[in-house]
Scaffold this active site. Structure first.
Site, short mmCIF file in Angstrom:
data_model
loop_
_atom_site.label_atom_id
_atom_site.label_comp_id
_atom_site.label_asym_id
_atom_site.label_seq_id
_atom_site.Cartn_x
_atom_site.Cartn_y
_atom_site.Cartn_z
N GLU A 88 59.96 0.75 -45.02
CA GLU A 88 60.45 1.03 -43.67
C GLU A 88 61.96 0.83 -43.54
OE1 GLU A 88 57.43 0.56 -40.36
OE2 GLU A 88 57.38 -1.40 -41.32
N HIS A 107 63.32 -5.77 -37.96
CA HIS A 107 62.04 -5.11 -37.68
C HIS A 107 60.94 -6.13 -37.95
CE1 HIS A 107 58.65 -2.55 -37.50
NE2 HIS A 107 58.34 -2.76 -38.77
N HIS A 109 56.59 -7.52 -36.85
CA HIS A 109 55.26 -7.21 -36.32
C HIS A 109 54.77 -8.40 -35.49
CE1 HIS A 109 54.91 -4.86 -40.39
NE2 HIS A 109 55.67 -4.22 -39.52
N HIS A 178 52.07 -1.29 -33.83
CA HIS A 178 52.85 -1.66 -34.99
C HIS A 178 53.69 -2.94 -34.79
CE1 HIS A 178 55.96 -0.03 -38.16
NE2 HIS A 178 55.64 -1.28 -38.37
ZN ZN Z 1 56.59 -2.42 -39.75
#
Ligand code: ZN
Length: 247
Positions: A88, A107, A109, A178
């Protein structure tokens, strides 16, 4: 006749302090449950805005200075290219392209954020003075609109650009099914925003359970603006440095 010398592109070297902060940020994010085995933080190269630094493919809690790779904004690794990279990574490159002032991207989760990404009509909004940076709005990225049915991951530059477009000029974007992505003008600022976005989500959920018919009062636009001027960031960073710096 002498053989021609192999041409080698000179890559910009990163200041040691910045690498140390990036490694520390990985440890803080893991220590405070913003990331687990998954998630990542990057920093734009201070001497070359067309490059960024991020760990190679590793759980954040295991990152050391020698694992930090250099990427161009297409998210092609310019070092550590013999090793696997985060699938990602395009999140980072595409946001740096769209937002020249952004110096660091996370980023994650983080579980408390996901209900606000999935529940229709729910909005993550600033609950308290630590989260004024949410006051400008928190968009939700719908990957189906950008890529149809997927495994939910941002595996291509096209999906990365669609995410960056949804983020727009905001500080945080939630990702349905996500997680979330946040930006800052420094590593301490983006770490602060990641930690307190998660805290905000947890207490907002509690407030909705308590409030009359689920109604909750949030910081208004001016309160958000006044409380988001960054005074809290250095103090939080110094505590986290003390807490996780030697771990
Ligand atoms: Zn992710």
């Amino acid at each position: 006749m002498k053989p021609a010398k192999k041409s080698k592109i000179k890559l910009p070297t990163a200041p040691k302090d910045l690498l140390a902060d990036l490694v520390l940020a990985n440890k803080i994010l893991f220590g405070l449950n913003v990331v687990d085995a998954f998630g990542h933080i990057s920093v734009r190269h201070p001497n070359d805005p067309s490059k960024y630094l991020m760990s190679r493919h590793l759980p954040p809690g295991m990152v050391t200075p020698k694992d930090i790779a250099l990427f161009d904004l297409e998210s092609t690794p310019l070092t550590h290219s013999d090793k696997p990279q985060y699938s990602e990574r395009f999140i980072h490159g595409e946001i740096y392209k769209l937002r020249p002032e952004v110096m660091s991207v996370i980023h994650c989760h983080a579980r408390p954020l996901i209900p606000f990404a999935n529940a229709k009509g729910a909005k993550l909004r600033p609950m308290f003075h630590m989260c004024g940076f949410l006051g400008c709005g928190v968009p939700v990225f719908e990957i189906r609109k950008a890529g149809g049915n997927t495994d939910m991951l941002i595996r291509t530059p096209q999906l990365g650009k669609a995410l960056a477009d949804t983020l727009g000029d905001k500080n945080v974007v939630l990702m349905r099914g996500h997680g979330a992505t946040m930006i800052g003008i420094s590593i301490p600022e983006v770490v602060f925003r990641a930690v307190y976005s998660m805290e905000n989500a947890a207490i907002q959920m509690q407030a909705h359970l308590l409030g009359d018919r689920g109604e909750v009062e949030f910081l208004n636009a001016e309160e958000s603006e006044l409380s988001a001027r960054g005074r809290n960031v250095p103090r939080a960073w110094s505590l986290w440095k003390h807490q996780f710096g030697k771990a």
